[in-house]
Motif scaffolding. Structure first.
Motif, PDB file in Angstrom:
ATOM      1  N   ARG A 180      36.860   9.284  -7.290  1.00  0.00           N
ATOM      2  CA  ARG A 180      36.927  10.521  -6.508  1.00  0.00           C
ATOM      3  C   ARG A 180      35.548  10.806  -5.917  1.00  0.00           C
ATOM      4  N   VAL A 181      35.499  11.674  -4.911  1.00  0.00           N
ATOM      5  CA  VAL A 181      34.231  11.993  -4.262  1.00  0.00           C
ATOM      6  C   VAL A 181      33.236  12.558  -5.262  1.00  0.00           C
ATOM      7  N   ALA A 182      33.717  13.359  -6.218  1.00  0.00           N
ATOM      8  CA  ALA A 182      32.820  13.955  -7.212  1.00  0.00           C
ATOM      9  C   ALA A 182      32.091  12.906  -8.033  1.00  0.00           C
ATOM     10  N   ASP A 183      32.687  11.712  -8.143  1.00  0.00           N
ATOM     11  CA  ASP A 183      32.053  10.644  -8.924  1.00  0.00           C
ATOM     12  C   ASP A 183      30.759  10.147  -8.288  1.00  0.00           C
ATOM     13  N   LEU A 184      30.571  10.424  -7.010  1.00  0.00           N
ATOM     14  CA  LEU A 184      29.357   9.964  -6.329  1.00  0.00           C
ATOM     15  C   LEU A 184      28.101  10.604  -6.909  1.00  0.00           C
ATOM     16  N   ALA A 185      28.258  11.705  -7.623  1.00  0.00           N
ATOM     17  CA  ALA A 185      27.100  12.386  -8.201  1.00  0.00           C
ATOM     18  C   ALA A 185      26.331  11.490  -9.162  1.00  0.00           C
ATOM     19  N   THR A 202      30.894  12.157   5.714  1.00  0.00           N
ATOM     20  CA  THR A 202      31.964  13.159   5.773  1.00  0.00           C
ATOM     21  C   THR A 202      33.222  12.506   5.232  1.00  0.00           C
ATOM     22  N   LEU A 203      33.569  12.838   4.000  1.00  0.00           N
ATOM     23  CA  LEU A 203      34.693  12.205   3.323  1.00  0.00           C
ATOM     24  C   LEU A 203      35.871  13.172   3.248  1.00  0.00           C
ATOM     25  N   ARG A 204      37.050  12.624   2.997  1.00  0.00           N
ATOM     26  CA  ARG A 204      38.281  13.426   2.940  1.00  0.00           C
ATOM     27  C   ARG A 204      38.946  13.233   1.576  1.00  0.00           C
ATOM     28  N   GLU A 205      39.320  14.361   0.980  1.00  0.00           N
ATOM     29  CA  GLU A 205      40.017  14.281  -0.294  1.00  0.00           C
ATOM     30  C   GLU A 205      40.833  15.553  -0.501  1.00  0.00           C
ATOM     31  N   ASP A 206      42.107  15.393  -0.842  1.00  0.00           N
ATOM     32  CA  ASP A 206      43.008  16.526  -1.093  1.00  0.00           C
ATOM     33  C   ASP A 206      43.002  17.520   0.062  1.00  0.00           C
ATOM     34  N   HIS A 259      40.703   5.839  -0.003  1.00  0.00           N
ATOM     35  CA  HIS A 259      41.544   6.986   0.338  1.00  0.00           C
ATOM     36  C   HIS A 259      40.718   8.178   0.816  1.00  0.00           C
ATOM     37  N   CYS A 260      39.384   8.081   0.746  1.00  0.00           N
ATOM     38  CA  CYS A 260      38.515   9.207   1.103  1.00  0.00           C
ATOM     39  C   CYS A 260      37.721   8.970   2.385  1.00  0.00           C
ATOM     40  N   LEU A 261      37.941   7.853   3.037  1.00  0.00           N
ATOM     41  CA  LEU A 261      37.096   7.482   4.172  1.00  0.00           C
ATOM     42  C   LEU A 261      37.282   8.423   5.357  1.00  0.00           C
ATOM     43  N   PRO A 262      36.250   8.564   6.193  1.00  0.00           N
ATOM     44  CA  PRO A 262      36.399   9.353   7.430  1.00  0.00           C
ATOM     45  C   PRO A 262      37.463   8.742   8.336  1.00  0.00           C
ATOM     46  N   GLU A 263      38.039   9.567   9.206  1.00  0.00           N
ATOM     47  CA  GLU A 263      38.984   9.056  10.191  1.00  0.00           C
ATOM     48  C   GLU A 263      38.277   8.049  11.094  1.00  0.00           C
ATOM     49  N   PRO A 264      38.919   6.914  11.389  1.00  0.00           N
ATOM     50  CA  PRO A 264      38.316   5.969  12.347  1.00  0.00           C
ATOM     51  C   PRO A 264      38.060   6.656  13.692  1.00  0.00           C
ATOM     52  N   ARG A 265      36.950   6.308  14.323  1.00  0.00           N
ATOM     53  CA  ARG A 265      36.594   6.904  15.616  1.00  0.00           C
ATOM     54  C   ARG A 265      37.153   6.049  16.748  1.00  0.00           C
ATOM     55  N   SER A 266      37.501   6.705  17.828  1.00  0.00           N
ATOM     56  CA  SER A 266      38.042   5.983  18.976  1.00  0.00           C
ATOM     57  C   SER A 266      36.941   5.168  19.659  1.00  0.00           C
ATOM     58  N   VAL A 267      37.351   4.064  20.277  1.00  0.00           N
ATOM     59  CA  VAL A 267      36.441   3.187  21.028  1.00  0.00           C
ATOM     60  C   VAL A 267      37.070   2.923  22.386  1.00  0.00           C
ATOM     61  N   HIS A 268      36.266   2.970  23.444  1.00  0.00           N
ATOM     62  CA  HIS A 268      36.772   2.711  24.798  1.00  0.00           C
ATOM     63  C   HIS A 268      35.823   1.786  25.550  1.00  0.00           C
ATOM     64  N   LEU A 269      36.398   0.988  26.409  1.00  0.00           N
ATOM     65  CA  LEU A 269      35.641   0.247  27.418  1.00  0.00           C
ATOM     66  C   LEU A 269      35.735   1.060  28.702  1.00  0.00           C
TER      67      LEU A 269
END
Length: 294
Positions: A180-185, A202-206, A259-269
């Motif tokens: 869990r993110v709290a484990d990073l401490a 910037t992580l995501r959880e619950d 399961h906590c990773l940031p949303e992938p960012r868009s890429v454009h040419l």
């Protein structure tokens, strides 16, 4: 006297900010830049720059001439492109901008493959995390991560830019695997120094956004430096998947907190709509979209 070349050099000095920077952009010496400017001033009978020991600033005449020169050079480029559009075989110089990590890991190999198909095209690939002005800086196309602010550009979507958090198996044996993110401490986190000046991971959880770490054991301003530190077992690293993919595939690094990773960012040419019919650009767009398109 080559008036167009002198105008091109003058515009480069203004946009690059100095004679030395213009020389680097044009790949000529600073002495030659000064020679072009002196020829132009002699021809016009007016000073274009107010020179001092610290900087070169435009005179009133110079500012007006700069604006007119930009328009003239753009018309020349348009006329040249009209001729190029009539050619069936891609040729000429193609200038491309891309972010550093994505560019070095993905775009540079694609450029090599493109040139193997189209041997008459020369490519100038510039890697920078800054956003270039396509028209002003003379680029044909750019790869951009995130939202495309300029709605006047054609934006072809590419594979999203995903992040990964990872560490070596040895590090995880010594410190435990975070669940869990709290484990990073209780973990050592490796931080990009540019991110550190804003907000770190910037992580995501619950359903919540969580930020970590407040302080990092090791910071670096370049992703591969962080990767190398992680490979030495120094801590957890969060970097783009394209940078860590080989290490993940070999098992040198192990992904965690997926399961906590940031949303992938868009890429454009992105490229200007009035240049899409240039053979060198059209074939390049096709090549990149075929390899990276969504």
């Amino acid at each position: 006297m080559d008036k167009l070349r002198n105008m091109e050099v003058m515009v480069a000095v203004v946009e690059a900010g100095s004679f030395a920077a213009a020389a680097r952009r044009l790949q000529i010496s600073a002495v030659m830049v000064g020679k072009h400017i002196r020829q132009l001033e002699s021809h016009l009978g007016a000073r274009l720059f107010q020179r001092s020991t610290r900087q070169n600033s435009l005179t009133e005449v110079g500012a007006a001439f700069y604006e007119d020169s930009r328009r003239v050079l753009e018309q020349v480029r348009w006329a040249e492109s009209a001729v190029e559009r009539s050619r069936a075989v891609p040729q000429g110089l193609l200038r491309v901008s891309a972010p550093f990590t994505l560019g070095s890991r993905v775009i540079a190999p694609l450029v090599a493959g493109y040139q193997q198909r189209h041997g008459q095209v020369r490519v100038d690939l510039q890697l920078s995390d800054g956003v270039v002005d396509l028209a002003g800086d003379g680029f044909d196309a750019a790869v951009r991560i995130g939202r495309v602010a300029d709605e006047g550009l054609v934006a072809r979507p590419l594979r999203p830019y995903a992040m990964v958090i990872a560490a070596t198996p040895d590090y995880l044996r010594r410190h435990g695997r975070p669940e869990r993110v709290a484990d990073l401490a209780r973990h050592h986190c490796l931080s990009h120094s540019v991110w550190q000046r804003r907000v770190e991971w910037t992580l995501r959880e619950d359903g919540q956004e969580l930020f970590w770490p407040e302080q990092a054991r090791f910071t670096c301003n370049q992703g591969d430096g962080l990767r190398q530190a992680a490979l030495q077992g120094l801590g957890l690293v969060m970097q783009p998947e394209v940078l860590l993919s080989d290490d993940l595939a070999s098992g040198a690094l192990v992904p965690v907190l997926q399961h906590c990773l940031p949303e992938p960012r868009s890429v454009h040419l992105v490229y200007a709509p009035d240049r899409r019919q240039l053979p060198k650009l059209a074939r390049f767009v096709e090549h990149v979209v075929e390899a990276m398109g969504t």
